[in-house]
Design a protein around this motif. Structure first.
Motif, PDB file in Angstrom:
ATOM      1  N   TYR A 157      41.775  43.546  38.734  1.00 48.81           N
ATOM      2  CA  TYR A 157      41.189  43.271  39.555  1.00 48.81           C
ATOM      3  C   TYR A 157      41.115  42.935  40.377  1.00 48.81           C
ATOM      4  CZ  TYR A 157      36.064  41.515  42.011  1.00 48.81           C
ATOM      5  OH  TYR A 157      35.605  41.601  42.929  1.00 48.81           O
ATOM      6  N   ARG A 194      34.388  44.957  34.047  1.00 47.90           N
ATOM      7  CA  ARG A 194      35.386  44.395  34.204  1.00 47.90           C
ATOM      8  C   ARG A 194      36.093  44.362  32.452  1.00 47.90           C
ATOM      9  NH1 ARG A 194      36.787  39.648  36.621  1.00 47.90           N
ATOM     10  NH2 ARG A 194      38.964  39.795  36.435  1.00 47.90           N
ATOM     11  N   ASN A 265      41.946  38.464  34.799  1.00 50.82           N
ATOM     12  CA  ASN A 265      42.656  40.241  34.425  1.00 50.82           C
ATOM     13  C   ASN A 265      43.515  40.487  33.401  1.00 50.82           C
ATOM     14  OD1 ASN A 265      41.155  41.713  36.082  1.00 50.82           O
ATOM     15  ND2 ASN A 265      43.116  41.432  38.190  1.00 50.82           N
TER      16      ASN A 265
END
Ligand code: FE2
Length: 279
Positions: A157, A194, A265
């Motif tokens: 992301y 996510r 991430n």
């Protein structure tokens, strides 16, 4: 760059196929080069299966999570039994090799940073970029695992601008050997979830409840040497490979230098990204 890039198609559909920018010889150089990593891979020491399932769990979690600045091999799920014994020769068992070929290997590095690729990215308004992740995918004959519908930005992301993926077909990708499927226009969908790192573990975190209309997906068969460019929000997948031929591909995921790479991430501290772009 001599090739005309159909930016209007990309803007409308979130993906674009470019034929002929990469030669068959360039594909073969990468295919030859990857052999050294297969040769040096010892499954008895590093038996790690890659799964694209939604659990977010990988066997050998640390081996996976620490691969962001290394070159490591991951096996097909169907290449090992329940006791983690490898069932076939290693060269017929590897799902992918990642995740820093562009950084650690000089041949992949040269390929990944060549001017015609930079020009392609530039034409899509990614002027100054950093590669955050690279992978060599084998999609082995008969056992090549399915990759379920997903958005690449779920895993890597960046904001405000999402990552962009370049998918290089190193062999013909057909409906038989598991070519990509995409939902045209899905780059306009919100990010569904996510994949977030918490310490030495990862989990999916919901972002939206939007249901993907998977019935709108289309197959994107491409010839060896073609590139499929994908917006980070594009919903895409690939079915298992039950054919007798492999479907090798090289994938680079690239961020705009004007964006921030989120430090939660799963892939932390990508080696090509400068620390001021991580936050
Ligand atoms: Fe993907």
């Amino acid at each position: 760059m001599s090739k005309e890039i159909d930016t209007a198609f990309f803007d409308e559909n979130g993906y674009l196929v470019i034929e002929g920018l990469i030669s068959e010889e360039e594909c073969d150089i990468l295919r030859d080069r990857i052999d050294r990593y297969i040769t040096s891979f010892d499954p008895s020491e590093e038996l790690t299966v890659f799964s694209s399932s939604n659990s977010g769990k990988q066997h050998g979690e640390d081996y996976f999570l620490e691969s962001g600045d290394k070159i490591r091999c991951f096996l097909e799920e169907e290449a090992v039994d329940d006791n983690q014994n490898i069932l076939r020769p290693k060269e017929k068992s590897i799902n992918k090799i990642g995740h820093a070929l562009h950084f650690c290997d000089p041949i992949f590095k040269q390929f990944s940073h060549q001017e015609k690729i930079a020009k392609l990215l530039e034409s899509l308004s990614y002027i100054e970029t950093d590669i955050v992740c690279s992978m060599y995918i084998f999609k082995q004959p008969q056992i090549g695992g399915a990759v379920h519908y997903h958005q690449d930005s779920c895993f890597l992301y960046t904001e405000p601008k999402p990552i962009i993926a370049l998918w290089f077909a190193l062999e013909d990708a057909t409906q038989d050997n598991g070519c990509l499927s995409v939902i045209p226009g899905s780059h306009d969908y919100p990010l569904k979830q996510r994949f977030i790192r918490k310490g030495n573990e990862c989990e999916f975190s919901a972002m939206s409840s939007f249901e993907w209309p998977e019935e709108k997906a289309i197959s994107v068969p491409v010839k060896k040497g073609s590139i499929i460019v994908m917006h980070g929000h594009l919903v895409h997948a690939s079915p298992p490979n039950r054919s007798n031929v492999s479907r090798h591909a090289y994938i680079m995921q690239v961020m705009d230098k004007g964006s921030i790479y989120k430090k939660d991430n799963w892939l932390q501290n990508p080696p090509s990204v400068s620390p001021e772009n991580i936050g």
